[in-house]
Design a protein around this motif. Structure first.
Motif, PDB file in Angstrom:
ATOM      1  N   GLN A  72       0.928  -1.048   0.358  1.00 38.01           N
ATOM      2  CA  GLN A  72      -0.322  -0.231  -0.214  1.00 38.01           C
ATOM      3  C   GLN A  72       0.667   0.994   0.231  1.00 38.01           C
ATOM      4  OE1 GLN A  72      -4.097  -0.408   2.050  1.00 38.01           O
ATOM      5  NE2 GLN A  72      -2.048  -1.587   3.731  1.00 38.01           N
ATOM      6  N   GLY A  73       0.403   2.192  -0.964  1.00 43.83           N
ATOM      7  CA  GLY A  73       1.314   3.423  -0.576  1.00 43.83           C
ATOM      8  C   GLY A  73       0.948   4.220  -1.941  1.00 43.83           C
ATOM      9  N   GLY A  74       1.408   3.868  -3.182  1.00 46.95           N
ATOM     10  CA  GLY A  74       0.632   4.528  -4.000  1.00 46.95           C
ATOM     11  C   GLY A  74       1.846   4.253  -5.168  1.00 46.95           C
ATOM     12  N   THR A  75       1.429   4.428  -6.552  1.00 47.83           N
ATOM     13  CA  THR A  75       2.863   4.227  -7.394  1.00 47.83           C
ATOM     14  C   THR A  75       4.291   3.347  -7.173  1.00 47.83           C
ATOM     15  OG1 THR A  75       1.042   5.025  -8.707  1.00 47.83           O
ATOM     16  CG2 THR A  75       2.717   4.418  -9.926  1.00 47.83           C
ATOM     17  N   ASP A  76       4.423   4.834  -7.091  1.00 52.02           N
ATOM     18  CA  ASP A  76       6.393   5.030  -7.345  1.00 52.02           C
ATOM     19  C   ASP A  76       6.488   4.081  -5.866  1.00 52.02           C
ATOM     20  OD1 ASP A  76       6.687   6.351  -9.037  1.00 52.02           O
ATOM     21  OD2 ASP A  76       6.372   8.408  -8.004  1.00 52.02           O
ATOM     22  N   PHE A  77       6.347   4.553  -4.700  1.00 52.31           N
ATOM     23  CA  PHE A  77       6.535   3.156  -3.611  1.00 52.31           C
ATOM     24  C   PHE A  77       6.104   1.586  -3.959  1.00 52.31           C
ATOM     25  CE2 PHE A  77       5.595   0.910   0.329  1.00 52.31           C
ATOM     26  CZ  PHE A  77       6.611   1.754   1.341  1.00 52.31           C
ATOM     27  N   THR A  78       4.687   1.401  -4.023  1.00 56.11           N
ATOM     28  CA  THR A  78       4.940  -0.191  -4.963  1.00 56.11           C
ATOM     29  C   THR A  78       5.994  -0.320  -5.986  1.00 56.11           C
ATOM     30  OG1 THR A  78       2.248   0.026  -5.078  1.00 56.11           O
ATOM     31  CG2 THR A  78       3.410  -2.066  -5.798  1.00 56.11           C
ATOM     32  N   VAL A  79       6.264   0.464  -6.726  1.00 55.87           N
ATOM     33  CA  VAL A  79       7.583   0.354  -7.914  1.00 55.87           C
ATOM     34  C   VAL A  79       8.717  -0.288  -6.737  1.00 55.87           C
ATOM     35  CG1 VAL A  79       8.766   0.577  -9.682  1.00 55.87           C
ATOM     36  CG2 VAL A  79       6.526   1.072  -9.659  1.00 55.87           C
ATOM     37  N   GLU A  80       8.508   0.807  -6.272  1.00 54.73           N
ATOM     38  CA  GLU A  80       9.865   0.317  -5.284  1.00 54.73           C
ATOM     39  C   GLU A  80      10.108  -0.796  -4.575  1.00 54.73           C
ATOM     40  OE1 GLU A  80      10.090   4.088  -3.301  1.00 54.73           O
ATOM     41  OE2 GLU A  80      10.256   5.119  -4.645  1.00 54.73           O
ATOM     42  N   ARG A  81       9.197  -1.215  -3.538  1.00 56.50           N
ATOM     43  CA  ARG A  81       9.217  -2.021  -3.122  1.00 56.50           C
ATOM     44  C   ARG A  81       9.022  -3.715  -3.787  1.00 56.50           C
ATOM     45  NH1 ARG A  81       9.746  -0.753   2.079  1.00 56.50           N
ATOM     46  NH2 ARG A  81       8.085  -0.282   2.745  1.00 56.50           N
ATOM     47  N   VAL A  82       8.365  -3.495  -4.895  1.00 52.70           N
ATOM     48  CA  VAL A  82       8.740  -4.842  -6.163  1.00 52.70           C
ATOM     49  C   VAL A  82      10.285  -4.894  -5.930  1.00 52.70           C
ATOM     50  CG1 VAL A  82       8.253  -5.992  -7.905  1.00 52.70           C
ATOM     51  CG2 VAL A  82       6.380  -5.261  -6.918  1.00 52.70           C
TER      52      VAL A  82
END
Length: 669
Positions: free
Chosen positions: A252-262
Motif C-alpha cells: 500500500q502507499g502509491g505507484t512509486d512506492f509499489t514499484v520500489e517495493r517490488v
C-alpha cells in the motif's frame, strides 16, 4: 433407493446405507413455529429465536409411484409435510419437501448416524475440522476477533466492539456435510440453519423455513465422493499461469512506492508474481486502522500515473491486483450513480438502506435486481478489467441486513446467506464475459451454497496476527480442510494474518512461520495488516527478506506439481489441500488430524503453528515418507523432528512420480 416400512416405522436407504429411520416412538421429523430477531453490528450478529411450538410428525402414510415414493407426515390425522423421495439421474437420493400450509416456519429432521461417524464440511470451520460432538449454527457473518470466549482478545472484542465471535462464527457457512460413511448430505435452504452432530444415533438438522430438498450422494472412496459432490455444486477454474511465478506482495502507499517495493524484493531474491494494492481506489483512516475508500475507481491522487505504469509492470512480469466489495461509499460517484438508477436496497419507508461499516456508511447494491447485477458487472469491467487490473480481493458479502427491502420481494432474512453466492457470480461473470477467466484471479472470504463454480479461490479471512488456535495461524489449516470438504479445493491466507487489535502485534517469528506454510499452498500472498506500522513486515530486516526469498523459491520450484493438482481440482473436484484420510482412509488416526494436510497426494505438511518451537511432533500415515530437508525416510506413526525456522516439517512419498522434483526442494533454501 430402498424404502422399508411397516405400520409404525419406515427406513429410507441409499446404496445399502440407512439415511432416515423414522418410527412413532422415535420420529425423524418435527415442525414448529418461532419468531427470530437479528441484530447486526458491523457484520456481527446477535440472533435469538422465540420458539412457540415444536411438534413431532409421528404418523405417516406411504404411496409408491412409478418414479417416486411419497410419504405424508401428519399431526392428529392431518398431513402437514410431504416427502417426495426419488433417485436422480446421477444416482443421488433426493427428498423434496412439500408443506401443506404456511403455518410452520421451523423444521428439524434427523439423519441416521453411527456413534463412530466423523463429520466434515459445513463451509469454512476454523476451530474444528471433525465436527462430531458439537453443533454448528450456519449464518454468514464476520467470524469475530479471537473466536474463543475464554481468551482475553475475544473478551475485549466483545466488550468494545460486539465482535468477539465463537467457534462456529464464519464468513462461509454451508448446510452440507460429509460423513466418514462416505456420503455427502446437503440441505437446500438459504435460511438460518443449525447442524447438530452431538448425538450418537442421529444428526439433527434445523432450519428456519421449510427447505426445498435434502440430497445425498455416496461413493466407495473419498476421491470419487468429491467428484460426485463437485459434479453437483460446481468446480473452481484453474489458476492463471502467472500465479505460480511467485508471491503476490501486499503493498500500500502509491505507484512509486509499489514499484520500489517490488524492485527491492526482487533484488533480495524474492520471486514476485504480482503487486496487490488494495488501496488503489483510495484510503480512509478510522479507529480500526487503515481502511479503504469504497468507491471502485482508480484514485490518481494516491496512485499517480497508474494508468500507464500498470502496463509497464505487466511487461516486466509483474501483475497488478486491486480490491472491491459489494458496497458503495455514501456520497461518492458510484453511490450516486447507483442511487440515481434506483439500484440500492431500501428501507421499509422506501429510503435507501445504508450500512455502518465502522465510522463510514455505504449503500447496498441490490443484486436481486437484474439491473443492479448488470450494473455492478459493468463497474468491474469498466473500472477494473479495462483499466488493466489482473485480479482483486472481492471482499465482504456477509453484511446484508435482514430488515432491508429487496427488488425480488423475497425476505432479506432468506437472501442473507445467499448474498456471497450472488457476489461471487457477479465477479466470475464479469471476468468470463471479458474473456479473461484464464488470466484474472479474484479471491473471496464469504461463501454459501453454490459458490464453488464461481469463486476462483477462497482466502481464510481476517485472522489475528498471533498464535491463537481459533483465530491465528493454526486456524487457517482446519479452515482450508473444511472448505476442501465443501467443494472449494483452492484456498490460501493472508501471510502473517490481518487483525491487529487489543494488544496483538505480529512479530518476526509469526511472519516467518506463516510464510513457510504459505509456500506449501496453491497461492502465496502477503498482507501488511490493518495497522501496518504495528506489525513486523517482510522488508523490516535482511533475515526476513532472505527467508521470504527462500520460501518463494520453494513455491515456484513446485510449480509443475501445483499445476497438476490444481487441474485435478478443476477437472474432478479433488482439492489441492487434502485431509490425510482422503488417501489413507483405513488409518483411524487420520480422521482427527486437523493441523496437518496433504498437498495433493504426495506431500505432507505439518506447519509449526506455535511460538518458540525448534522441534515438532506430527503424524505420518503408514507409507515411505522422505523428509524434504534431510532425505531421511520414515515409515509412519507419531514422530518428533527438528523444525528450525526455514525448514518446516514437510515430507513427500518416496514412491511419488514427482520424487525427482521433490528431491530438489532442499536446494531452494
Amino acid at each position: 433407493m430402498d424404502i422399508k416400512h411397516s405400520t409404525s416405522e419406515f427406513q429410507i436407504s441409499h446404496q445399502g446405507r440407512t439415511i432416515i429411520a423414522h418410527s412413532h416412538n422415535r420420529p425423524a421429523f418435527y415442525l414448529g413455529r418461532g419468531d427470530a430477531t437479528f441484530n447486526m453490528y458491523r457484520g456481527n450478529f446477535d440472533i435469538a429465536d422465540y420458539l412457540t411450538e415444536r411438534l413431532a410428525l409421528r404418523q405417516f402414510s406411504i404411496q409408491e409411484n412409478s418414479d417416486n415414493t411419497r410419504i405424508d407426515l401428519s399431526i392428529e390425522g392431518t398431513t402437514q409435510l410431504s416427502l417426495i423421495v426419488t433417485s436422480t439421474a446421477q444416482g443421488r437420493l433426493k427428498i423434496a419437501f412439500e408443506a401443506a400450509s404456511d403455518d410452520y416456519n421451523r423444521i428439524w429432521l434427523r439423519v441416521d448416524a453411527k456413534p463412530s461417524d466423523n463429520i466434515y464440511g459445513c463451509g469454512a470451520q476454523l476451530s474444528h475440522f471433525n465436527l462430531r460432538g458439537k453443533d454448528f449454527p450456519l449464518w454468514t457473518s464476520e467470524p469475530g476477533v479471537g473466536r474463543n470466549k475464554e481468551t482475553y482478545t475475544t473478551w475485549q472484542a466483545d466488550v468494545n466492539d460486539k465482535a468477539g465471535g465463537d467457534y462456529y462464527t464464519t464468513n462461509y457457512p454451508q448446510p452440507t456435510f460429509i460423513s466418514s460413511q462416505k456420503y455427502f448430505c446437503h440441505l437446500q435452504t438459504t435460511a438460518w440453519a443449525n447442524f447438530d452432530f452431538r448425538h450418537d444415533q442421529f444428526h439433527e438438522l434445523q432450519c428456519w423455513e421449510i427447505p426445498e430438498y435434502l440430497l445425498f450422494g455416496m461413493e466407495d472412496n473419498y476421491i470419487d465422493l468429491m467428484e460426485n459432490f463437485s459434479d453437483f455444486f460446481g468446480r473452481q477454474p484453474e489458476l492463471p499461469e502467472w500465479v505460480y511465478n511467485g508471491i503476490i506482495l501486499g503493498i500500500q502507499g502509491g505507484t512509486d512506492f509499489t514499484v520500489e517495493r517490488v524492485e527491492q524484493a526482487r533484488k533480495a531474491g524474492i520471486k514476485v508474481s504480482a503487486a496487490w494494492c488494495q488501496d488503489w481506489q483510495g484510503i480512509k483512516f478510522t479507529s480500526f486502522g487503515k481502511r479503504l475508500q469504497w468507491n471502485w475507481q482508480w484514485n490518481p491522487e494516491v496512485y499517480p500515473d497508474l494508468d500507464k505504469r500498470i502496463h509497464e509492470l505487466k511487461e516486466d512480469g509483474i501483475r497488478f491486483l486491486g480490491y472491491i466489495n459489494p458496497y458503495v461509499l455514501q456520497d461518492y460517484p458510484l453511490y450516486n450513480e447507483a442511487k440515481e438508477l434506483g439500484l440500492l436496497a431500501k428501507k421499509i419507508d422506501g429510503s435507501d438502506y445504508v450500512v455502518d461499516f465502522g465510522e463510514f456508511d455505504c449503500g447496498v447494491v441490490d443484486f436481486t435486481n437484474p439491473e443492479g447485477e448488470r450494473w455492478y458487472k459493468e463497474v468491474i469491467k469498466r473500472e477494473m478489467i479495462d483499466f488493466g487490473l489482473d485480479g482483486w480481493m472481492a471482499d465482504f458479502g456477509e453484511y446484508l441486513p435482514t430488515d432491508c427491502v429487496l427488488h425480488n420481494g423475497k425476505s432479506a432474512e432468506l437472501e442473507h446467506n445467499d448474498w456471497p453466492r450472488r457476489w461471487a457470480k457477479i465477479n466470475h461473470e464479469a471476468i468470463a464475459e471479458s474473456g479473461k477467466t484464464d488470466d484474472i484471479l479474484f479471491f473471496m472470504r464469504a461463501g454459501y451454497t453454490g459458490i464453488q463454480g464461481y469463486c476462483h479461490t477462497l482466502w481464510a479471512g481476517d485472522q489475528s496476527v498471533d498464535w491463537s488456535m481459533d483465530d491465528g495461524l493454526a486456524s487457517v489449516i482446519p479452515g482450508a480442510l473444511s472448505t476442501a470438504m465443501t467443494g472449494n479445493g483452492i484456498h490460501h491466507s493472508d501471510i502473517g494474518g490481518y487483525t491487529t487489535l487489543h494488544g496483538n502485534k505480529r512479530d518476526q517469528e509469526l511472519l516467518l512461520r506463516w510464510t513457510e506454510m504459505a509456500a506449501f499452498t496453491p497461492i502465496m500472498r502477503s498482507h501488511e495488516g490493518n495497522r501496518p506500522n504495528d506489525n513486523h513486515q517482510y522488508f523490516d530486516d535482511p533475515a526476513s527478506m532472505a527467508h521470504l526469498a527462500s520460501m518463494t523459491r520453494v513455491y515456484t520450484h513446485l510449480k509443475p506439481y501445483l499445476k497438476q493438482i490444481v487441474a485435478q481440482n478443476a477437472g474432478k473436484g479433488t482439492p489441492v489441500q487434502r485431509p490425510l484420510f482422503m488417501h489413507y482412509e483405513q488409518d483411524e488416526t487420520c480422521y482427527d488430524i486437523q493441523y496437518q494436510y496433504l498437498l495433493g497426494p504426495d506431500i505432507l505438511v505439518a506447519p509449526v503453528h506455535q511460538a518458540k518451537q525448534s522441534e515438532w511432533e506430527l503424524y505420518l500415515p503408514k507409507d515411505e515418507w522422505v523428509h524434504a530437508w534431510t532425505g531421511e525416510v520414515f515409515l509412519g506413526g507419531w514422530i518428533t523432528i527438528a523444525a528450525p525456522i526455514g525448514k518446516p516439517p514437510v515430507f513427500y512419498r518416496k514412491a511419488s512420480k514427482h520424487s525427482a522434483l521433490f528431491d530438489g526442494l532442499v536446494a531452494q533454501l
